[in-house]
Design a protein around this motif. Structure first.
Motif, short mmCIF file in Angstrom:
data_model
loop_
_atom_site.label_atom_id
_atom_site.label_comp_id
_atom_site.label_asym_id
_atom_site.label_seq_id
_atom_site.Cartn_x
_atom_site.Cartn_y
_atom_site.Cartn_z
N TRP A 8 -22.54 32.05 -15.67
CA TRP A 8 -21.43 31.43 -16.40
C TRP A 8 -20.19 32.31 -16.37
O TRP A 8 -19.07 31.83 -16.26
CB TRP A 8 -21.85 31.13 -17.84
N TRP A 9 -20.38 33.63 -16.49
CA TRP A 9 -19.23 34.51 -16.41
C TRP A 9 -18.59 34.47 -15.03
O TRP A 9 -17.38 34.51 -14.89
CB TRP A 9 -19.64 35.95 -16.75
N GLU A 10 -19.43 34.38 -14.01
CA GLU A 10 -18.90 34.29 -12.66
C GLU A 10 -18.12 33.00 -12.45
O GLU A 10 -17.04 33.00 -11.87
CB GLU A 10 -20.05 34.38 -11.65
N MET A 11 -18.67 31.89 -12.94
CA MET A 11 -17.96 30.61 -12.82
C MET A 11 -16.65 30.63 -13.60
O MET A 11 -15.63 30.12 -13.13
CB MET A 11 -18.85 29.46 -13.32
N LEU A 12 -16.66 31.24 -14.78
CA LEU A 12 -15.43 31.35 -15.57
C LEU A 12 -14.39 32.17 -14.84
O LEU A 12 -13.21 31.80 -14.77
CB LEU A 12 -15.76 31.98 -16.92
N PHE A 13 -14.79 33.28 -14.24
CA PHE A 13 -13.86 34.12 -13.50
C PHE A 13 -13.31 33.38 -12.28
O PHE A 13 -12.10 33.45 -12.00
CB PHE A 13 -14.56 35.41 -13.06
N ILE A 14 -14.17 32.68 -11.56
CA ILE A 14 -13.72 31.95 -10.37
C ILE A 14 -12.74 30.85 -10.76
O ILE A 14 -11.71 30.67 -10.10
CB ILE A 14 -14.93 31.39 -9.60
N MET A 15 -13.02 30.13 -11.83
CA MET A 15 -12.10 29.07 -12.27
C MET A 15 -10.76 29.66 -12.71
O MET A 15 -9.70 29.12 -12.39
CB MET A 15 -12.72 28.26 -13.40
N SER A 19 -7.25 28.85 -10.71
CA SER A 19 -6.11 28.25 -11.42
C SER A 19 -4.90 29.18 -11.36
O SER A 19 -3.77 28.71 -11.20
CB SER A 19 -6.49 27.94 -12.86
N TYR A 20 -5.13 30.48 -11.45
CA TYR A 20 -4.03 31.45 -11.35
C TYR A 20 -3.36 31.36 -9.98
O TYR A 20 -2.12 31.34 -9.87
CB TYR A 20 -4.58 32.85 -11.60
N MET A 21 -4.15 31.28 -8.92
CA MET A 21 -3.58 31.19 -7.57
C MET A 21 -2.84 29.87 -7.37
O MET A 21 -1.76 29.84 -6.77
CB MET A 21 -4.69 31.35 -6.52
N ILE A 22 -3.39 28.79 -7.86
CA ILE A 22 -2.73 27.49 -7.71
C ILE A 22 -1.41 27.46 -8.46
O ILE A 22 -0.40 26.96 -7.95
CB ILE A 22 -3.67 26.36 -8.17
N ILE A 23 -1.38 28.02 -9.66
CA ILE A 23 -0.12 28.07 -10.42
C ILE A 23 0.91 28.92 -9.69
O ILE A 23 2.09 28.54 -9.62
CB ILE A 23 -0.39 28.58 -11.84
N ASN A 24 0.49 30.05 -9.13
CA ASN A 24 1.44 30.89 -8.38
C ASN A 24 1.97 30.18 -7.14
O ASN A 24 3.15 30.30 -6.81
CB ASN A 24 0.79 32.21 -7.99
N ILE A 25 1.12 29.45 -6.44
CA ILE A 25 1.56 28.71 -5.26
C ILE A 25 2.56 27.63 -5.66
O ILE A 25 3.59 27.44 -5.01
CB ILE A 25 0.35 28.12 -4.52
N MET A 26 2.28 26.93 -6.77
CA MET A 26 3.21 25.89 -7.22
C MET A 26 4.55 26.49 -7.63
O MET A 26 5.61 25.94 -7.30
CB MET A 26 2.59 25.13 -8.40
N ILE A 27 4.54 27.64 -8.29
CA ILE A 27 5.80 28.29 -8.67
C ILE A 27 6.56 28.74 -7.43
O ILE A 27 7.79 28.59 -7.35
CB ILE A 27 5.51 29.48 -9.61
N PHE A 28 5.85 29.26 -6.43
CA PHE A 28 6.51 29.71 -5.20
C PHE A 28 7.21 28.55 -4.51
O PHE A 28 8.38 28.65 -4.14
CB PHE A 28 5.48 30.35 -4.27
N PHE A 29 6.52 27.43 -4.33
CA PHE A 29 7.13 26.31 -3.64
C PHE A 29 8.23 25.67 -4.47
O PHE A 29 9.22 25.17 -3.93
CB PHE A 29 6.08 25.27 -3.24
N ASN A 30 8.11 25.70 -5.79
CA ASN A 30 9.16 25.17 -6.64
C ASN A 30 10.42 26.02 -6.51
O ASN A 30 11.52 25.49 -6.38
CB ASN A 30 8.68 25.13 -8.09
#
Length: 52
Positions: A8-15, A19-30
């Protein structure tokens, strides 16, 4: 079941990481799109001819 806690800790870390990487990618393209539109606006506006 305490044996399942690391999974569960591993799944929490992966999620969180995904999400952190996706938010950074969205901010970069914006930011990239806003810079392109601001350059277009600056090119379309007439430049003043200063006579000093």
């Amino acid at each position: 079941m305490p044996q399942m806690a690391p999974l569960w800790w591993e799944m929490l870390f992966i999620m969180f990481f995904m999400s952190y990487m996706i938010i950074n990618i969205m901010i970069f393209f914006n930011k990239n799109n806003t810079f392109k539109t601001s350059n277009k606006i600056n090119k379309m506006s007439p430049q003043p001819n200063w006579l000093w």
